[in-house]
Design an enzyme around this catalytic site. Structure first.
Site, PDB file in Angstrom:
ATOM      1  N   HIS A 157      -3.125  31.385  45.216  1.00 22.09           N
ATOM      2  CA  HIS A 157      -3.386  30.858  43.878  1.00 22.09           C
ATOM      3  C   HIS A 157      -4.870  30.480  43.793  1.00 22.09           C
ATOM      4  CE1 HIS A 157       0.920  29.348  42.691  1.00 22.09           C
ATOM      5  NE2 HIS A 157       0.632  30.477  42.069  1.00 22.09           N
ATOM      6  N   CYS A 254      -1.791  21.075  43.629  1.00 24.24           N
ATOM      7  CA  CYS A 254      -0.481  21.703  43.393  1.00 24.24           C
ATOM      8  C   CYS A 254       0.513  20.703  42.827  1.00 24.24           C
ATOM      9  CB  CYS A 254       0.072  22.294  44.693  1.00 24.24           C
ATOM     10  SG  CYS A 254      -0.729  23.813  45.227  1.00 24.24           S
TER      11      CYS A 254
END
Length: 261
Positions: A157, A254
């Site tokens: 990511h 996150c």
């Protein structure tokens, strides 16, 4: 944020995840509480989304929506294991007064691959979010989008390889160049000549999975080298232990969806 009440590693969808490595859910909860408390001590508001059984990665709230100017673009996960998370977050927004809400048609893992600089939306692809989702984000959110390609599966990511330190007319970012394609590195050098450049030690502890409010920067406790570089640039690093949550490839960012109102 979403408490890791049901956190475990039951499957592997990134190189950090090993279902054979035992997980201490209580320790994960303790680390998560400390992260939330850091935000509160800094004067930020923390809203929580109720965790759901059977969704162990729901704690990683950043992956479930992108919010800019009150507009919400939901998520569409690549892995079937995480797909149901998107609906729970959609319901939270819909019952929390957000009326301008769109669910995407393309694979889009939200702030996992979207980073708002205050001027541009940096958008990652290569492992999770479809490149076509970048155009969809521009249409829905009404902001210019710059596409960046990730090439190292450990940094699956965008938020594992780059984060925004300061938003506004002169944004500043920190990033790990080796996580990106050569063309994307050139774009980043052009856009952010004063960026803080991370090294492999910073990246390998998920040090780039940080959260900044423009002054205070929350980092994993092992990211000491990056913390020193940030301090030299005038930031105040705050180190916190996220070792248990890192077993799923997650860190402070996150666990944190930022609502850019």
């Amino acid at each position: 944020m979403c408490p890791p009440k049901h956190f475990t590693v039951e499957y592997s969808i990134n190189p950090w995840m090993d279902p054979d490595d035992p997980v201490d859910t209580e320790l994960a909860m303790s680390q998560w509480r400390e992260l939330a408390d850091i935000y509160r001590r800094l004067g930020h508001t923390v809203d929580t989304v109720p965790p759901q059984p059977g969704l162990p990665d729901m704690v990683f709230a950043a992956n479930s929506a992108t919010v800019i100017g009150g507009r919400v673009l939901g998520a569409r996960f690549r892995s079937p294991e995480r797909a149901p998370e998107a609906e729970h977050f959609r319901r939270w927004f819909s019952t929390s007064g957000y009326r301008d809400l769109v669910m995407p048609s393309r694979i889009n893992e939200a702030e996992g691959d979207f980073a708002w600089t205050g001027q541009l939306l940096l958008a990652g692809s290569g492992f999770r979010t479809d490149p076509q989702a970048h155009a969809e984000a521009q249409e829905v959110l009404g902001v210019p989008v710059v596409s960046l390609r990730l090439t190292d599966p450990r940094y699956y990511h965008l938020d594992t390889a780059l984060f925004v330190l300061r938003k506004g007319d002169r944004p500043q970012v920190a990033y790990y160049p080796e996580a990106f394609s050569e063309g994307s590195r050139q774009v980043l050098r052009r856009l952010f000549p004063d960026a803080v450049i991370a090294d492999s030690a910073d990246a390998e502890c998920l040090g780039l999975n940080g959260v900044s409010d423009g002054r205070n920067v929350v980092l994993p406790s092992e990211a000491t080298g990056l913390a020193e570089r940030l301090r030299a640039h005038g930031y105040e690093p705050l180190l916190t232990d996220i070792s248990e949550l890192r077993k799923s490839g997650g860190g402070p960012k996150c666990c944190t969806m930022e609502l850019h109102e």
